[in-house]
Scaffold this motif. Structure first.
Motif, PDB file in Angstrom:
ATOM      1  N   MET B  66       0.847  -1.204   0.000  1.00 29.32           N
ATOM      2  CA  MET B  66       0.000   0.000   0.000  1.00 29.32           C
ATOM      3  C   MET B  66       0.876   1.245   0.000  1.00 29.32           C
ATOM      4  SD  MET B  66      -3.239  -0.745   2.439  1.00 29.32           S
ATOM      5  CE  MET B  66      -3.705   0.965   2.494  1.00 29.32           C
ATOM      6  N   GLY B  67       1.947   1.209   0.805  1.00 26.27           N
ATOM      7  CA  GLY B  67       2.884   2.331   0.856  1.00 26.27           C
ATOM      8  C   GLY B  67       3.482   2.585  -0.512  1.00 26.27           C
ATOM      9  N   MET B  70       0.733   3.868  -2.916  1.00 26.11           N
ATOM     10  CA  MET B  70       0.255   5.207  -2.557  1.00 26.11           C
ATOM     11  C   MET B  70       1.339   6.263  -2.796  1.00 26.11           C
ATOM     12  SD  MET B  70      -2.031   4.173   0.720  1.00 26.11           S
ATOM     13  CE  MET B  70      -2.942   5.625   1.119  1.00 26.11           C
ATOM     14  N   CYS B  71       2.612   5.914  -2.526  1.00 31.00           N
ATOM     15  CA  CYS B  71       3.699   6.865  -2.814  1.00 31.00           C
ATOM     16  C   CYS B  71       3.797   7.097  -4.319  1.00 31.00           C
ATOM     17  CB  CYS B  71       5.031   6.356  -2.263  1.00 31.00           C
ATOM     18  SG  CYS B  71       5.158   6.534  -0.487  1.00 31.00           S
ATOM     19  N   TYR B  74       0.612   9.321  -5.136  1.00 30.21           N
ATOM     20  CA  TYR B  74       0.729  10.709  -4.670  1.00 30.21           C
ATOM     21  C   TYR B  74       2.202  11.099  -4.748  1.00 30.21           C
ATOM     22  CZ  TYR B  74      -3.976  10.067  -2.736  1.00 30.21           C
ATOM     23  OH  TYR B  74      -5.315   9.824  -2.579  1.00 30.21           O
ATOM     24  N   VAL B  76       5.577  13.240  -5.081  1.00 31.30           N
ATOM     25  CA  VAL B  76       6.022  14.578  -4.683  1.00 31.30           C
ATOM     26  C   VAL B  76       7.468  14.750  -5.160  1.00 31.30           C
ATOM     27  CG1 VAL B  76       4.526  14.883  -2.671  1.00 31.30           C
ATOM     28  CG2 VAL B  76       6.697  13.681  -2.408  1.00 31.30           C
ATOM     29  N   ILE B  80       9.821  18.331  -0.458  1.00 33.80           N
ATOM     30  CA  ILE B  80       8.763  17.469   0.094  1.00 33.80           C
ATOM     31  C   ILE B  80       9.142  15.996  -0.071  1.00 33.80           C
ATOM     32  CG2 ILE B  80       6.279  16.920   0.044  1.00 33.80           C
ATOM     33  CD1 ILE B  80       5.823  19.730  -1.084  1.00 33.80           C
ATOM     34  N   LYS B  83      11.542  15.174   2.642  1.00 35.03           N
ATOM     35  CA  LYS B  83      10.813  14.956   3.899  1.00 35.03           C
ATOM     36  C   LYS B  83      10.157  13.577   3.905  1.00 35.03           C
ATOM     37  CE  LYS B  83       9.694  19.696   5.262  1.00 35.03           C
ATOM     38  NZ  LYS B  83       8.622  20.659   5.489  1.00 35.03           N
ATOM     39  N   ARG B  84       9.670  13.148   2.741  1.00 39.77           N
ATOM     40  CA  ARG B  84       9.037  11.816   2.644  1.00 39.77           C
ATOM     41  C   ARG B  84      10.050  10.719   2.979  1.00 39.77           C
ATOM     42  NH1 ARG B  84       5.233  10.023  -2.355  1.00 39.77           N
ATOM     43  NH2 ARG B  84       3.880  11.438  -1.208  1.00 39.77           N
ATOM     44  N   VAL B  86      12.828  11.030   4.755  1.00 40.97           N
ATOM     45  CA  VAL B  86      13.159  11.110   6.196  1.00 40.97           C
ATOM     46  C   VAL B  86      12.038  10.462   7.014  1.00 40.97           C
ATOM     47  CG1 VAL B  86      13.526  12.701   8.141  1.00 40.97           C
ATOM     48  CG2 VAL B  86      14.591  13.165   5.931  1.00 40.97           C
ATOM     49  N   SER B  87      10.806  10.785   6.663  1.00 38.74           N
ATOM     50  CA  SER B  87       9.653  10.235   7.389  1.00 38.74           C
ATOM     51  C   SER B  87       9.629   8.707   7.298  1.00 38.74           C
ATOM     52  CB  SER B  87       8.381  10.836   6.787  1.00 38.74           C
ATOM     53  OG  SER B  87       7.291  10.015   6.992  1.00 38.74           O
ATOM     54  N   LEU B  88       9.935   8.182   6.103  1.00 41.54           N
ATOM     55  CA  LEU B  88       9.956   6.715   5.937  1.00 41.54           C
ATOM     56  C   LEU B  88      11.096   6.083   6.735  1.00 41.54           C
ATOM     57  CD1 LEU B  88       9.010   6.463   2.180  1.00 41.54           C
ATOM     58  CD2 LEU B  88       7.843   5.253   4.014  1.00 41.54           C
ATOM     59  N   ILE B  90      12.469   7.289   9.516  1.00 38.68           N
ATOM     60  CA  ILE B  90      12.098   7.322  10.946  1.00 38.68           C
ATOM     61  C   ILE B  90      11.089   6.213  11.244  1.00 38.68           C
ATOM     62  CG2 ILE B  90      10.944   8.688  12.748  1.00 38.68           C
ATOM     63  CD1 ILE B  90      12.153  11.204  11.389  1.00 38.68           C
ATOM     64  N   SER B  91      10.094   6.054  10.348  1.00 38.87           N
ATOM     65  CA  SER B  91       9.093   4.981  10.521  1.00 38.87           C
ATOM     66  C   SER B  91       9.783   3.621  10.546  1.00 38.87           C
ATOM     67  CB  SER B  91       8.076   4.998   9.373  1.00 38.87           C
ATOM     68  OG  SER B  91       7.449   6.241   9.301  1.00 38.87           O
TER      69      SER B  91
END
Lengths: 44, 289
Positions: B66-67, B70-71, B74, B76, B80, B83-84, B86-88, B90-91
């Protein structure tokens, strides 16, 4: 009837903190990484 | 929390980072052009399935797939996208930490090497890997060539319907379209007729909370249709989003049915050629822990 309500109430109370965590997490995620990246928060 | 990858924890934990890296990098690379995208998607999706889904009962692949989709849906760029990533990352660190803590005391005999050695075209698991990978990759490829506006929606239907177990597949595809249509109608009535705009956020939150209690696939699909349309109205009018959602689901269900039939035909023919019609195939090899 009362026992059924208790079961429903209990399951709501168990899931409510998880839900509030998700709402808080998504708000923080959107704040730091932008709403365009909310999909990552959803996946996490 | 109770999920496991089916192989040794010390090897599975770093593989979670690899899976998140695939989700971070793969979709971006795949969008360079449809032809490069086809190759990138085949490699990335097959890798996600092999690394996350050896124990198919856990459905670990769903979050990563799904990730990935969806990436891709959507996309980017620039800051941005940074940031995506970095967010991944950290997750990934959080999930790795939790996975290791929950599974560190469990004994798994299987190693990562075994996982790769067990890839066998005669096993139900590998057949499912091939079927899901090639179906999604071909849909993405053709969708990109035709500039279809929401390929992600078709792919999510395929992800949901192409399951390793035929019975589950049959039950899901029967309820998918009616549930999607119901969700779309519900969305239209709630957001266009019944509830004033200032209360929409509350409805979204309540729907999110309500979704935590859903166990039935039919009701879950109604909810998914509803929530996907909420996101889609940022890009389309409510009516266009509804029509597109229903059409995407119809296409997704049709492709899942045709793909399952054709792949089953191919695997049966391949088995007959290889084993002369004996039932050596369709096995879920190595279910030990």
């Amino acid at each position: 009837m009362n026992s059924q309500l208790k079961v429903i109430g209990k399951s709501i109370l168990i899931k409510l903190p998880v839900f509030l965590f998700c709402v808080g997490y998504m708000s923080l995620h959107n704040h730091f990484f932008g709403t365009d990246n909310s999909v990552v928060g959803v996946v996490f | 929390m109770q999920n496991n990858m089916g192989y040794q924890t010390k090897q599975a934990t770093p593989m979670i980072l690899v899976l998140f890296l695939i989700v971070a990098i793969g979709p971006k690379l795949s969008l360079m052009n449809p032809y490069i995208g086809l190759v990138v998607n085949v490699i990335c999706i097959f890798s996600i399935l092999v690394l996350s889904s050896h124990n198919i009962t856990m459905s670990n692949h769903v979050a990563f797939m799904m990730g990935y989709l969806m990436c891709q849906g959507y996309d980017v760029s620039g800051v941005i996208y940074g940031k995506r990533v970095v967010s991944l990352l950290i997750s990934a660190m959080i999930v790795m930490g939790m996975y290791y803590v929950m599974n560190r005391k469990k004994e798994y005999k299987r190693t990562l090497k075994d996982v790769f050695q067990e890839i066998d075209i005669h096993s139900t698991r590998t057949q499912w890997y091939i079927k899901l990978t090639l179906t999604i990759c071909m849909v993405t490829f053709v969708g990109n060539l035709l500039h279809y506006p929401r390929i992600m929606w078709i792919n999510l239907v395929i992800l949901s319907l192409v399951t390793p177990l035929e019975e589950e597949h049959r039950l899901r595809r029967m309820s998918r379209v009616p549930a999607t249509i119901l969700g779309a109608i519900l969305f239209f009535m709630v957001f266009e007729w019944w509830i004033p705009t200032e209360y929409h956020q509350i409805i979204i939150l309540l729907a999110g909370f309500g979704s935590m209690f859903i166990t039935s696939y039919f009701i879950k699909t109604i909810y998914n249709s509803f929530s996907a349309l909420i996101a889609a109205v940022l890009l389309f009018s409510a009516k266009d989003a509804m029509v597109l959602r229903v059409i995407s689901n119809l296409i997704g269900v049709a492709i899942a049915i045709v793909s399952s039939y054709l792949f089953q035909l191919f695997f049966n023919t391949f088995r007959n050629v290889t084993f002369g019609g004996t039932n050596h195939g369709s096995k879920l090899n190595g279910e030990y822990h």
